[in-house]
Design a protein around this motif. Structure first.
Motif, PDB file in Angstrom:
ATOM      1  N   ALA A 278       1.023  -1.357  -0.015  1.00 37.71           N
ATOM      2  CA  ALA A 278      -0.191   0.390  -0.296  1.00 37.71           C
ATOM      3  C   ALA A 278       0.897   1.433   0.047  1.00 37.71           C
ATOM      4  N   ARG A 279       2.104   0.927   0.617  1.00 39.05           N
ATOM      5  CA  ARG A 279       2.539   2.125   0.537  1.00 39.05           C
ATOM      6  C   ARG A 279       3.747   2.664  -0.716  1.00 39.05           C
ATOM      7  N   GLY A 280       4.414   1.442  -1.267  1.00 36.15           N
ATOM      8  CA  GLY A 280       4.755   1.429  -2.286  1.00 36.15           C
ATOM      9  C   GLY A 280       6.070   1.030  -2.031  1.00 36.15           C
ATOM     10  N   VAL A 281       6.845   0.341  -0.935  1.00 36.89           N
ATOM     11  CA  VAL A 281       8.199   0.291  -0.241  1.00 36.89           C
ATOM     12  C   VAL A 281       8.088  -1.033  -0.355  1.00 36.89           C
ATOM     13  N   PRO A 282       9.571  -1.366  -0.182  1.00 33.34           N
ATOM     14  CA  PRO A 282      10.169  -3.149   0.699  1.00 33.34           C
ATOM     15  C   PRO A 282       9.170  -3.007   2.282  1.00 33.34           C
ATOM     16  N   TRP A 283       9.333  -4.875   1.883  1.00 38.89           N
ATOM     17  CA  TRP A 283       8.574  -4.572   3.434  1.00 38.89           C
ATOM     18  C   TRP A 283      10.130  -4.978   4.315  1.00 38.89           C
ATOM     19  N   GLN A 284      10.054  -4.521   6.002  1.00 41.18           N
ATOM     20  CA  GLN A 284      10.617  -4.316   6.297  1.00 41.18           C
ATOM     21  C   GLN A 284       9.699  -4.659   7.868  1.00 41.18           C
ATOM     22  N   ASP A 285      10.916  -5.815   8.870  1.00 44.69           N
ATOM     23  CA  ASP A 285      10.168  -6.270   9.699  1.00 44.69           C
ATOM     24  C   ASP A 285      10.270  -5.651  11.376  1.00 44.69           C
ATOM     25  N   ASP A 286       9.895  -3.821  10.661  1.00 48.09           N
ATOM     26  CA  ASP A 286       9.904  -3.077  11.936  1.00 48.09           C
ATOM     27  C   ASP A 286       8.382  -2.320  11.216  1.00 48.09           C
ATOM     28  N   LEU A 287       8.171  -2.719  10.094  1.00 51.55           N
ATOM     29  CA  LEU A 287       7.215  -1.858   8.723  1.00 51.55           C
ATOM     30  C   LEU A 287       5.894  -0.904  10.430  1.00 51.55           C
ATOM     31  N   VAL A 288       5.355  -2.236  10.398  1.00 51.66           N
ATOM     32  CA  VAL A 288       4.141  -2.122  11.522  1.00 51.66           C
ATOM     33  C   VAL A 288       4.840  -1.987  13.225  1.00 51.66           C
ATOM     34  N   GLY A 289       4.562  -0.455  13.651  1.00 50.48           N
ATOM     35  CA  GLY A 289       5.054  -0.558  14.485  1.00 50.48           C
ATOM     36  C   GLY A 289       4.260  -1.228  15.738  1.00 50.48           C
ATOM     37  N   GLU A 290       4.371  -2.220  16.675  1.00 52.68           N
ATOM     38  CA  GLU A 290       3.594  -3.660  17.620  1.00 52.68           C
ATOM     39  C   GLU A 290       4.082  -3.060  18.622  1.00 52.68           C
ATOM     40  N   ARG A 291       2.951  -3.036  19.599  1.00 54.49           N
ATOM     41  CA  ARG A 291       3.444  -2.752  21.356  1.00 54.49           C
ATOM     42  C   ARG A 291       2.717  -4.168  22.043  1.00 54.49           C
ATOM     43  N   LEU A 292       3.322  -4.789  22.646  1.00 55.86           N
ATOM     44  CA  LEU A 292       2.417  -5.967  23.177  1.00 55.86           C
ATOM     45  C   LEU A 292       2.121  -5.480  24.296  1.00 55.86           C
ATOM     46  N   LEU A 293       0.169  -4.966  25.004  1.00 51.62           N
ATOM     47  CA  LEU A 293      -0.338  -5.006  26.092  1.00 51.62           C
ATOM     48  C   LEU A 293      -0.522  -5.590  27.135  1.00 51.62           C
TER      49      LEU A 293
END
Length: 153
Positions: free
Chosen positions: A58-73
């Motif tokens: 969707a962003r037109g960028v290569p995938w990276q492992d930190d692309l989606v910011g995620e926090r354990l709650l």
């Protein structure tokens, strides 16, 4: 048996964590639905990698492992379930997906290694999933809410 993932929206982290207490750890999505909870079941679609592939497309960028910011709650133990929050940039990227982009994103996502185990999926197979994720993200963004992911083995 695969890993279960339910994505939902909530006003804030405290509300999402309280939902875990109210549901005795989940799942969030049930066959008969739950009043007042806007959620979708995306079995096997983890936030970081598989959903991250859609975000990258969707962003037109290569995938990276930190692309989606995620926090354990919330974590109920070594084998789950777990609750994570997704960053608002991810929410906004998904919310910005337009109907015109659906065919291309579905086809591209269906060619990723995570989904195309036995070869590329039919070009339109992931379109309902892309549509559902984008709609959930749009409702969350428009309501000033965040996206969350419940996960269980």
């Amino acid at each position: 048996m695969g890993v279960l993932y339910d994505y939902f929206r909530a006003v804030d982290d405290a509300t999402a964590v309280q939902l875990m207490a109210d549901l005795d750890g989940g799942p969030v999505v049930t066959v008969d639905g739950r009043p007042g909870i806007d959620a979708i079941d995306l079995k096997g679609i983890d936030p970081a990698v598989t959903l991250g592939q859609l975000v990258a497309l969707a962003r037109g960028v290569p995938w990276q492992d930190d692309l989606v910011g995620e926090r354990l709650l919330w974590n109920a133990g070594e084998e789950g379930p777990w609750l994570t929050s997704l960053d608002d940039t991810t929410r906004d990227t998904l919310a910005s997906i337009t109907p015109a982009q659906l065919p291309e994103l579905s086809a591209g996502w269906g060619r990723t290694e995570e989904l195309a185990w036995d070869g590329p999926l039919p070009a339109d197979q992931m379109q309902p999933v892309v549509e559902a994720v984008a709609a959930l993200a749009r409702r969350a963004r428009d309501a000033g809410e965040s996206l969350y992911c419940w996960c269980c083995l």
